[in-house]
Motif scaffolding. Sequence first.
Motif, PDB file in Angstrom:
ATOM      1  N   HIS A 138      31.441  49.409  56.763  1.00 32.00           N
ATOM      2  CA  HIS A 138      31.281  48.798  55.298  1.00 32.00           C
ATOM      3  C   HIS A 138      31.781  47.370  55.513  1.00 32.00           C
ATOM      4  O   HIS A 138      32.666  46.967  55.878  1.00 32.00           O
ATOM      5  CB  HIS A 138      32.096  49.657  54.148  1.00 32.00           C
ATOM      6  N   ARG A 139      31.023  46.512  54.687  1.00 37.18           N
ATOM      7  CA  ARG A 139      31.179  45.158  54.537  1.00 37.18           C
ATOM      8  C   ARG A 139      31.615  44.586  53.221  1.00 37.18           C
ATOM      9  O   ARG A 139      31.441  45.174  52.247  1.00 37.18           O
ATOM     10  CB  ARG A 139      29.771  44.469  54.925  1.00 37.18           C
ATOM     11  N   ILE A 140      31.982  43.366  53.106  1.00 36.24           N
ATOM     12  CA  ILE A 140      32.545  42.697  51.850  1.00 36.24           C
ATOM     13  C   ILE A 140      31.531  42.040  51.259  1.00 36.24           C
ATOM     14  O   ILE A 140      30.515  41.295  51.794  1.00 36.24           O
ATOM     15  CB  ILE A 140      33.669  41.511  52.388  1.00 36.24           C
ATOM     16  N   THR A 141      31.351  42.095  50.025  1.00 30.31           N
ATOM     17  CA  THR A 141      30.142  41.674  49.161  1.00 30.31           C
ATOM     18  C   THR A 141      30.740  40.280  48.219  1.00 30.31           C
ATOM     19  O   THR A 141      30.033  39.625  47.590  1.00 30.31           O
ATOM     20  CB  THR A 141      29.474  42.675  48.233  1.00 30.31           C
ATOM     21  N   GLU A 142      31.881  40.364  47.935  1.00 28.84           N
ATOM     22  CA  GLU A 142      32.643  39.519  47.232  1.00 28.84           C
ATOM     23  C   GLU A 142      34.120  39.062  47.544  1.00 28.84           C
ATOM     24  O   GLU A 142      34.697  40.068  47.788  1.00 28.84           O
ATOM     25  CB  GLU A 142      32.498  39.678  45.454  1.00 28.84           C
ATOM     26  N   LEU A 143      34.467  37.777  47.468  1.00 35.03           N
ATOM     27  CA  LEU A 143      35.719  37.527  47.792  1.00 35.03           C
ATOM     28  C   LEU A 143      36.478  36.725  46.526  1.00 35.03           C
ATOM     29  O   LEU A 143      35.640  35.863  46.199  1.00 35.03           O
ATOM     30  CB  LEU A 143      35.907  36.498  48.968  1.00 35.03           C
ATOM     31  N   ALA A 144      37.542  36.892  45.809  1.00 36.26           N
ATOM     32  CA  ALA A 144      38.333  36.286  44.918  1.00 36.26           C
ATOM     33  C   ALA A 144      39.537  36.130  45.185  1.00 36.26           C
ATOM     34  O   ALA A 144      40.312  36.983  45.514  1.00 36.26           O
ATOM     35  CB  ALA A 144      37.532  36.720  43.635  1.00 36.26           C
ATOM     36  N   ALA A 145      40.215  35.008  44.822  1.00 37.72           N
ATOM     37  CA  ALA A 145      41.840  34.783  44.863  1.00 37.72           C
ATOM     38  C   ALA A 145      42.157  33.811  43.603  1.00 37.72           C
ATOM     39  O   ALA A 145      41.076  32.910  43.147  1.00 37.72           O
ATOM     40  CB  ALA A 145      42.271  34.141  46.134  1.00 37.72           C
ATOM     41  N   VAL A 146      43.243  34.082  43.034  1.00 39.44           N
ATOM     42  CA  VAL A 146      43.723  33.334  41.903  1.00 39.44           C
ATOM     43  C   VAL A 146      45.045  33.012  42.337  1.00 39.44           C
ATOM     44  O   VAL A 146      46.022  33.741  42.710  1.00 39.44           O
ATOM     45  CB  VAL A 146      43.836  34.256  40.576  1.00 39.44           C
ATOM     46  N   LYS A 147      45.461  31.650  42.584  1.00 39.39           N
ATOM     47  CA  LYS A 147      46.747  31.299  42.971  1.00 39.39           C
ATOM     48  C   LYS A 147      47.555  31.205  41.773  1.00 39.39           C
ATOM     49  O   LYS A 147      47.324  30.525  40.511  1.00 39.39           O
ATOM     50  CB  LYS A 147      46.648  29.859  43.590  1.00 39.39           C
ATOM     51  N   VAL A 148      48.992  31.658  41.814  1.00 40.35           N
ATOM     52  CA  VAL A 148      49.976  31.301  40.631  1.00 40.35           C
ATOM     53  C   VAL A 148      51.144  30.963  41.310  1.00 40.35           C
ATOM     54  O   VAL A 148      51.563  31.237  42.462  1.00 40.35           O
ATOM     55  CB  VAL A 148      50.238  32.954  40.285  1.00 40.35           C
ATOM     56  N   ARG A 149      51.466  29.962  40.435  1.00 39.55           N
ATOM     57  CA  ARG A 149      52.885  29.237  40.936  1.00 39.55           C
ATOM     58  C   ARG A 149      53.747  29.026  39.491  1.00 39.55           C
ATOM     59  O   ARG A 149      53.345  28.360  38.807  1.00 39.55           O
ATOM     60  CB  ARG A 149      52.615  27.921  41.727  1.00 39.55           C
ATOM     61  N   ALA A 150      55.143  29.193  39.809  1.00 42.03           N
ATOM     62  CA  ALA A 150      56.001  29.129  38.699  1.00 42.03           C
ATOM     63  C   ALA A 150      55.480  29.803  37.224  1.00 42.03           C
ATOM     64  O   ALA A 150      55.488  29.252  36.276  1.00 42.03           O
ATOM     65  CB  ALA A 150      56.161  27.610  38.233  1.00 42.03           C
ATOM     66  N   GLY A 151      54.757  30.842  37.599  1.00 39.52           N
ATOM     67  CA  GLY A 151      54.252  31.855  36.346  1.00 39.52           C
ATOM     68  C   GLY A 151      53.132  31.272  35.654  1.00 39.52           C
ATOM     69  O   GLY A 151      52.636  31.818  34.693  1.00 39.52           O
ATOM     70  N   GLU A 152      52.454  30.413  36.566  1.00 38.47           N
ATOM     71  CA  GLU A 152      51.187  29.894  35.879  1.00 38.47           C
ATOM     72  C   GLU A 152      50.211  30.070  36.836  1.00 38.47           C
ATOM     73  O   GLU A 152      50.092  29.676  37.849  1.00 38.47           O
ATOM     74  CB  GLU A 152      51.452  28.470  35.492  1.00 38.47           C
ATOM     75  N   VAL A 153      48.874  30.326  36.156  1.00 35.08           N
ATOM     76  CA  VAL A 153      47.625  30.163  36.918  1.00 35.08           C
ATOM     77  C   VAL A 153      47.299  28.846  37.683  1.00 35.08           C
ATOM     78  O   VAL A 153      47.155  27.945  36.403  1.00 35.08           O
ATOM     79  CB  VAL A 153      46.437  30.961  36.510  1.00 35.08           C
ATOM     80  N   VAL A 154      47.147  28.358  38.862  1.00 36.99           N
ATOM     81  CA  VAL A 154      46.852  26.819  38.991  1.00 36.99           C
ATOM     82  C   VAL A 154      45.448  26.752  39.672  1.00 36.99           C
ATOM     83  O   VAL A 154      45.046  25.626  39.601  1.00 36.99           O
ATOM     84  CB  VAL A 154      48.215  26.505  39.807  1.00 36.99           C
ATOM     85  N   ASP A 155      44.975  27.877  40.105  1.00 37.62           N
ATOM     86  CA  ASP A 155      43.663  27.393  41.018  1.00 37.62           C
ATOM     87  C   ASP A 155      43.088  28.901  41.111  1.00 37.62           C
ATOM     88  O   ASP A 155      43.553  30.029  40.947  1.00 37.62           O
ATOM     89  CB  ASP A 155      43.867  27.026  42.286  1.00 37.62           C
ATOM     90  N   SER A 156      41.809  28.753  41.396  1.00 40.40           N
ATOM     91  CA  SER A 156      41.121  30.093  41.844  1.00 40.40           C
ATOM     92  C   SER A 156      39.565  29.845  42.466  1.00 40.40           C
ATOM     93  O   SER A 156      39.290  28.781  42.702  1.00 40.40           O
ATOM     94  CB  SER A 156      40.674  30.996  40.448  1.00 40.40           C
ATOM     95  N   ARG A 157      39.386  30.776  43.440  1.00 38.71           N
ATOM     96  CA  ARG A 157      37.935  30.915  44.015  1.00 38.71           C
ATOM     97  C   ARG A 157      37.456  32.045  43.932  1.00 38.71           C
ATOM     98  O   ARG A 157      37.962  33.002  44.090  1.00 38.71           O
ATOM     99  CB  ARG A 157      38.287  30.546  45.404  1.00 38.71           C
TER     100      ARG A 157
END
Length: 633
Positions: A98-117
């Motif tokens: 089986h293969r990947i169809t979607e990749l996502a990441a949300v960066k969290v620093r000091a209790g806050e969301v700072v970036d995403s992809r």
Amino acid sequence: MSSQKRRFMAQETMQEKRVAIQESAAFQYVRNALNLKEIDDSAAFGLLTPLFEKIALNGANGLISEEETARLLSGPYLPDTTFAVVDIETTGGRPPQHRITELAAVKVRAGEVVDSRDVLVNPGREIPWNVVRLTGITDAMVADKPGLMEALPGFLDFVDGCVFVAHCANFDLHFLQYYAQEFLERDFSPPVLCTFELANRLLPGQKRFNLGELSTALGLLDSEEVRHRALSDAEATAQIFIRFTQMCRLLGLDSLESLLEFQQPEEGVPPPMAEGIRLDPAKIDSLPRDRGVYRLYDKDEKLVFAGKANDIRRAVRDMFYPRNRSAGRFALRLKGVRHVEAKSLRSELAMNVEAFRAMRESSLVNGNHSVAGGGFLRLSTGGARPGVSFVSRLARDGARYYGPFRKKAQLADLLEAICAAFPLPYQAPEGYRDAKKRGAFRGGKRPPRLPDSEYAALFEALRGILEGRLPQEDERIFSLLKKAWGEEGPSPGKLKRHIARLHHLVRMYALSGPSVERRRLIIVEPGQTREERYCYFIKDGLLAHEISFERSEPPVRVLEEKVEEIFLNESFEGRKADPEDLYEATVFASWMRRELMDGFMLNLEGRTPPARVMEALLGALDDPQAAGTTITL
């Protein structure tokens, strides 16, 4: 004082303590800090009370003070650490099939969301309809998107240096680690936090820990429309994780190391080693934690028992440190064991074959060689048992066998569909009594007795449907069946519905292919190491030959000779089809039906020239994207 009175007093004390917690200023402070204003008082109390009971007692009344709570929650949490909250969508449950169809990441620093992809990925194969229904990701959506080899490097760079966070993290991490290693020759081994494990530790009163239930329990917005897409799930997991870190601060977990340790499940007192066992415990502790096969020997080097496991050390340890009476009774039979041999294998098929051979040699009974699950569908046009029947074992009797099936219910449904559409004699053994009672006559007619000469055409048509060679709209099949049923059969409308249901079950159970004993395959799977390969030559459903080699140095001449000898030489008979070979054939058939491919498979149809076979074989060995695929020649 009676024990009943002591229990009553303890319950009364506990109730008073919980009321004090709910009415405390610290409770309200934490509720506001975790932004739990969206849930009612009762739900907030049930959610936070176990947390307060875990906090170190402070003050005369045994409650943490508001000032201490404010101190613990002041300032950013681990401000120098970046957490990457990851979620992926796939075409199934395990790589490489089986293969990947979607990749996502949300960066969290000091209790806050700072970036995403978020990246959609073309898996290079059709997305199953059940996955489309779950995720909403269709083949059209990914048709012009990059493949995983193009999308994965940038995604790994984005999360590089972060703590990996995911809900049920082993699933996402396993996919990323596998494809990073196989496609990019890149190691991916970050520190890992799992919100599922944290939820088990922090919210013991919660009944379910899936993402939707946790979002609701914590008062987060949860939309059915966007759930099961990677970015929305990663964002929801990030919000849950932020609240969990606040809870962990109240428990004094002020470092990444303490957080990683806290998520591990609490283990009870381990059971003692069974009485009379003379095996050195150090030998058990030295076993690998890998998937593979283990053998237990006595002092005379006689094989006592053999088995397979995804974690060899744990499986062997559980045998000698029994957790229940049944395991304890079995441990008594292992008193003579003096040492253990383990063989790590990266392939599910290689493990099953090795285990089957080892079990045959052991002195303790390791099963009766019947196929696991539902068994086989058997089609026979002559002999003492003509018709359609269920069997639990493969035989070399001129009949055709389809399966094995995962469940008896699948065979019962298929037999019902066959006999509703085809006027064929059927047989069901005692183990299938319920199916025999339903007998495919639910809402149908008992089949008429036909001349033997007419059954051949019916069986040929049925084989065409089971092997995916005849389309559902084939009017010839409808005319043939209508004539065979005569006046005693179902109405034309019902007959068409019976045929449609049979086609549907064949597709759903992935039967579309030759019967087991007609298969001609070359299967290449990983061996004991990442570079080693086991090559199995299957002719007419039986293992004709096997060879192992290094992926970077395949024995081209030997492989070419075996292809020509086994598949093109009409006089080649291979190994005699004794019962053990048929049992081994069932191992291969079961593996193919369960979709547990770790390498690739060549499906040979007709007299394919050796040069073409070798070109496909060597090309697949060089292409990491060939893993998990079937190449038809």
